[in-house]
Write a protein that holds these residues in place. Structure first.
Motif, short mmCIF file in Angstrom:
data_model
loop_
_atom_site.label_atom_id
_atom_site.label_comp_id
_atom_site.label_asym_id
_atom_site.label_seq_id
_atom_site.Cartn_x
_atom_site.Cartn_y
_atom_site.Cartn_z
N VAL A 1 41.70 120.22 -22.22
CA VAL A 1 43.24 120.29 -22.68
C VAL A 1 43.09 120.21 -24.34
CG1 VAL A 1 45.38 119.43 -22.97
CG2 VAL A 1 44.19 119.71 -20.58
N PHE A 2 42.30 118.98 -24.58
CA PHE A 2 42.17 118.74 -26.00
C PHE A 2 41.33 119.94 -26.75
CE2 PHE A 2 39.83 117.15 -29.66
CZ PHE A 2 40.73 116.60 -30.46
N ASP A 3 40.47 120.37 -26.41
CA ASP A 3 39.58 121.43 -26.88
C ASP A 3 40.64 122.79 -26.96
OD1 ASP A 3 37.17 119.73 -26.85
OD2 ASP A 3 36.47 120.71 -25.32
N ARG A 4 41.32 123.15 -26.16
CA ARG A 4 42.22 124.26 -26.36
C ARG A 4 43.20 123.94 -27.42
NH1 ARG A 4 43.33 124.90 -20.18
NH2 ARG A 4 45.46 123.73 -20.96
N TYR A 5 43.85 122.79 -27.30
CA TYR A 5 44.94 122.51 -28.30
C TYR A 5 43.88 122.57 -29.84
CZ TYR A 5 48.74 120.12 -30.75
OH TYR A 5 49.83 119.96 -31.52
N ASN A 6 42.97 121.90 -29.97
CA ASN A 6 42.33 121.95 -31.01
C ASN A 6 42.15 123.24 -31.53
OD1 ASN A 6 41.50 120.55 -33.42
ND2 ASN A 6 39.43 120.26 -32.94
N GLN A 7 41.54 124.35 -30.62
CA GLN A 7 41.39 125.53 -31.06
C GLN A 7 42.50 126.05 -31.66
OE1 GLN A 7 37.92 126.07 -31.21
NE2 GLN A 7 38.80 128.00 -31.19
N LEU A 8 43.74 125.72 -31.17
CA LEU A 8 44.98 126.20 -31.71
C LEU A 8 44.98 125.65 -33.26
CD1 LEU A 8 47.67 127.65 -31.82
CD2 LEU A 8 48.62 125.39 -30.93
N GLN A 9 44.55 124.48 -33.49
CA GLN A 9 44.76 123.88 -34.83
C GLN A 9 43.80 124.44 -35.64
OE1 GLN A 9 47.38 121.97 -35.24
NE2 GLN A 9 47.48 122.26 -32.91
N LYS A 10 42.66 124.66 -35.28
CA LYS A 10 41.69 125.47 -36.02
C LYS A 10 42.15 126.94 -36.38
CE LYS A 10 37.67 122.90 -34.47
NZ LYS A 10 36.28 123.24 -33.60
#
Length: 164
Positions: free
Chosen positions: A93-102
């Motif tokens: 979940v965090f990795d997907r959310y951080n991909q959005l941030q990136k």
């Protein structure tokens, strides 16, 4: 006898191998890969513009203006403001959310384990909204470090700040 002669001359016998290929398994695997790619595109949305990383937002007016710069009209005060901790380590979940941030010029990785402020504003001009839509800003030391737009309609998306 011929085989023995080939080895003496430095040659090797020709060998053929066959493998049974299960076309159904290959098609299922390709279907799963295509579904994962489609899910990633759906999750990230269409992020045409990249946000200005580290925008200074020490006041509520500055946070509202930041969202207005993307074309959003929001309620004058946040519906929620709280301190949250950016998780250490990784999770799906965090990795997907951080991909959005990136994808919009941010990266939450350097803030792992740190407390940040989370400000949530109600968006009043989301196109075709039938349920509330919220803008979330993640702020550390008066700098925006990430955030999203969340459409709470069933099947709604979480996207970056860019207006659809």
């Amino acid at each position: 006898h011929r085989l023995e002669h080939d080895f003496k001359q430095g040659g090797f016998p020709m060998m053929f191998m066959t493998a049974k290929v299960d076309l159904k398994k290959i098609l299922i695997t390709l279907g799963i890969i295509a579904a994962l790619i489609a899910a990633g595109i759906w999750l990230l949305g269409d992020e045409g513009d990249v946000a200005t990383a580290g925008a200074e937002v020490s006041t509520n007016d500055a946070r509202v203006k930041f969202l207005q710069d993307f074309g959003w009209q929001v309620a004058a005060s946040p519906v929620e403001s709280s301190q949250v901790k950016i998780p250490k380590g990784t999770s799906e979940v965090f990795d997907r959310y951080n991909q959005l941030q990136k994808s919009q010029g941010y990266d939450l990785g350097p803030y792992a384990g740190k407390n940040v402020m989370r400000f949530v504003y109600k968006i009043t001009n989301y196109p075709g909204a039938t349920e509330p839509v919220y803008a979330t800003l993640l702020v550390h030391k008066n700098q925006i470090i990430g955030g999203d737009i969340t459409d709470t309609t069933p099947g709604g998306k979480i996207t970056g700040f860019s207006k659809p």
